[in-house]
Motif scaffolding. Structure first.
Motif, mmCIF file in Angstrom:
data_model
loop_
_atom_site.group_PDB
_atom_site.id
_atom_site.type_symbol
_atom_site.label_atom_id
_atom_site.label_comp_id
_atom_site.label_asym_id
_atom_site.label_seq_id
_atom_site.Cartn_x
_atom_site.Cartn_y
_atom_site.Cartn_z
ATOM 1 N N SER A 18 0.829 -1.207 0.000
ATOM 2 C CA SER A 18 0.000 0.000 0.000
ATOM 3 C C SER A 18 0.860 1.252 0.000
ATOM 4 O O SER A 18 0.510 2.261 -0.626
ATOM 5 C CB SER A 18 -0.932 -0.007 1.211
ATOM 6 O OG SER A 18 -0.215 0.132 2.426
ATOM 7 N N TYR A 19 2.020 1.216 0.665
ATOM 8 C CA TYR A 19 2.925 2.363 0.640
ATOM 9 C C TYR A 19 3.456 2.593 -0.776
ATOM 10 O O TYR A 19 3.561 3.740 -1.241
ATOM 11 C CB TYR A 19 4.111 2.114 1.581
ATOM 12 C CG TYR A 19 3.787 2.231 3.055
ATOM 13 C CD1 TYR A 19 2.529 2.653 3.486
ATOM 14 C CD2 TYR A 19 4.741 1.908 4.017
ATOM 15 C CE1 TYR A 19 2.235 2.747 4.838
ATOM 16 C CE2 TYR A 19 4.452 2.005 5.370
ATOM 17 C CZ TYR A 19 3.192 2.420 5.777
ATOM 18 O OH TYR A 19 2.914 2.517 7.114
ATOM 19 N N PHE A 20 3.813 1.516 -1.455
ATOM 20 C CA PHE A 20 4.317 1.615 -2.829
ATOM 21 C C PHE A 20 3.287 2.294 -3.739
ATOM 22 O O PHE A 20 3.614 3.213 -4.494
ATOM 23 C CB PHE A 20 4.650 0.213 -3.331
ATOM 24 C CG PHE A 20 4.907 0.108 -4.811
ATOM 25 C CD1 PHE A 20 6.012 0.703 -5.395
ATOM 26 C CD2 PHE A 20 4.024 -0.580 -5.634
ATOM 27 C CE1 PHE A 20 6.246 0.601 -6.749
ATOM 28 C CE2 PHE A 20 4.248 -0.688 -6.994
ATOM 29 C CZ PHE A 20 5.360 -0.090 -7.558
ATOM 30 N N LEU A 75 8.892 6.027 5.502
ATOM 31 C CA LEU A 75 8.306 5.569 4.243
ATOM 32 C C LEU A 75 9.398 5.145 3.264
ATOM 33 O O LEU A 75 9.274 4.120 2.588
ATOM 34 C CB LEU A 75 7.446 6.686 3.634
ATOM 35 C CG LEU A 75 6.762 6.357 2.298
ATOM 36 C CD1 LEU A 75 5.907 5.094 2.416
ATOM 37 C CD2 LEU A 75 5.896 7.533 1.832
ATOM 38 N N SER A 76 10.480 5.922 3.204
ATOM 39 C CA SER A 76 11.591 5.558 2.311
ATOM 40 C C SER A 76 12.173 4.204 2.700
ATOM 41 O O SER A 76 12.475 3.361 1.841
ATOM 42 C CB SER A 76 12.680 6.634 2.365
ATOM 43 O OG SER A 76 12.191 7.869 1.882
ATOM 44 N N GLN A 77 12.297 3.978 4.005
ATOM 45 C CA GLN A 77 12.821 2.703 4.486
ATOM 46 C C GLN A 77 11.870 1.552 4.147
ATOM 47 O O GLN A 77 12.293 0.450 3.786
ATOM 48 C CB GLN A 77 13.049 2.774 5.990
ATOM 49 C CG GLN A 77 13.687 1.530 6.579
ATOM 50 C CD GLN A 77 13.948 1.663 8.073
ATOM 51 O OE1 GLN A 77 13.733 2.715 8.653
ATOM 52 N NE2 GLN A 77 14.425 0.593 8.687
ATOM 53 N N ALA A 78 10.558 1.811 4.222
ATOM 54 C CA ALA A 78 9.570 0.781 3.892
ATOM 55 C C ALA A 78 9.659 0.394 2.419
ATOM 56 O O ALA A 78 9.570 -0.790 2.065
ATOM 57 C CB ALA A 78 8.168 1.286 4.220
ATOM 58 N N ILE A 79 9.845 1.376 1.550
ATOM 59 C CA ILE A 79 9.968 1.087 0.118
ATOM 60 C C ILE A 79 11.226 0.257 -0.136
ATOM 61 O O ILE A 79 11.217 -0.699 -0.932
ATOM 62 C CB ILE A 79 9.981 2.385 -0.702
ATOM 63 C CG1 ILE A 79 8.648 3.135 -0.552
ATOM 64 C CG2 ILE A 79 10.257 2.081 -2.178
ATOM 65 C CD1 ILE A 79 7.446 2.361 -1.029
#
Length: 296
Positions: A7-9, A32-36
């Motif tokens: 969902s973040y992507f 968010l950057s780390q999640a991607i």
């Protein structure tokens, strides 16, 4: 695969970058950057090209964007199905019902509904007239209305169920000597027991018989009291034939000439219905098919 990362992507794509996506998701931009990055490690590919001033999708990112959206859509559909099942287990349905339909067909419709969905709580409102039923539904106080048709409303949808014959119900002594079926002109000599003027059931017969009625012996606001008066010889009344034959004792049930009929149906507002209302419509449709005349 972590659905949260998927969902973040999709959010980064839809918002045109990490900064705006983080603001929309109410999370920190570094998180968010780390999640991607974590999602890219799980997939073993780079999803975004970071060489320029703005993130752009790589070929792998473009290939994954469609399946990612499909994954989220499938999960949402599955969640909706779970909610629908839960709502049918514990749901509530408010329905406005014309009083004369509370004895038939409401009990059988309720029984059918609860056979499939015993957890639904049915809350029955009695607005007193067909226009009252339509008003309750139009205002959102009831999701469905069970009433005579047609209903005067340009904003409601209707679904016809079946026709009911409205029969003349008499004590045996009043039926002696009357032709069968009974012509309208014979009503002038018959004492009648009717619901008070303006009530739902009275309205269903007034148009057909008003000019032929000669003698109203009793007006009463209580349906059960009318039945008792007729069974004890106080006069005749008009009832749906099925109710008269199943609920009253020691009476004679006669058709009229011309026959008096009314159409029973459901009214509801346009748009999606709740799972409970949809289940009620399904029960009503099954009952309609059983009551419809079959070709021989």
């Amino acid at each position: 695969m972590d659905l949260r990362l998927v969902s973040y992507f999709v959010a980064v794509i839809d918002h045109g970058g990490v900064t705006k996506a983080a603001q929309a998701l109410f999370i920190a931009q570094p998180s968010l950057s780390q999640a991607i990055r974590s999602l890219e490690r799980q997939l073993g590919v780079e999803l975004f090209d970071r060489s320029g001033r703005r993130l752009t999708l790589t070929a792998d990112g473009q290939s994954f964007s469609g399946p990612a959206r499909q994954i989220l859509a499938d999960v949402e559909r599955a969640r909706s199905k779970v909610h629908e099942v839960r709502d049918l287990d514990t749901g509530r349905l408010n329905i406005a019902v014309l009083s004369t339909l509370s004895a038939d067909p409401l009990p059988e419709l309720t029984s059918r509904l609860h056979q499939s969905h015993p957890g639904i709580l049915l809350s029955v409102l009695d607005p007193g007239s067909s226009s009252g039923v339509a008003s309750r539904v139009r205002k959102g106080e009831a999701e469905l209305g069970l009433t005579d048709l047609p209903v005067k409303s340009d904003t409601l949808q209707t679904r016809e169920l079946w026709d009911q014959e409205i029969a003349l119900v008499l004590p045996p002594d009043l039926a002696e000597g009357l032709p069968d079926p009974v012509p309208l002109e014979a009503l002038k000599e018959i004492p009648l027991v009717l619901e008070s003027s303006g009530s739902g059931s009275r309205a269903s017969i007034d148009e057909a018989v008003d000019r032929a009625i000669g003698y109203v012996a009793v007006e009463c606001a209580h349906r059960q009291a009318i039945w008792e008066l007729v069974m004890h010889g106080g006069g005749a009344t008009f009832l749906p034939r099925q109710i008269a034959e199943s609920e009253l004792r020691n009476v004679v049930v006669r058709s009229m000439v011309p026959q008096i009929r009314r159409t029973v149906g459901l009214v509801f507002r346009p748009g999606p219905l709740s799972p409970a209302a949809t289940a009620f419509l399904t029960a009503a449709e099954a009952m309609r098919q059983e009551r419809s005349p079959h070709p021989t």
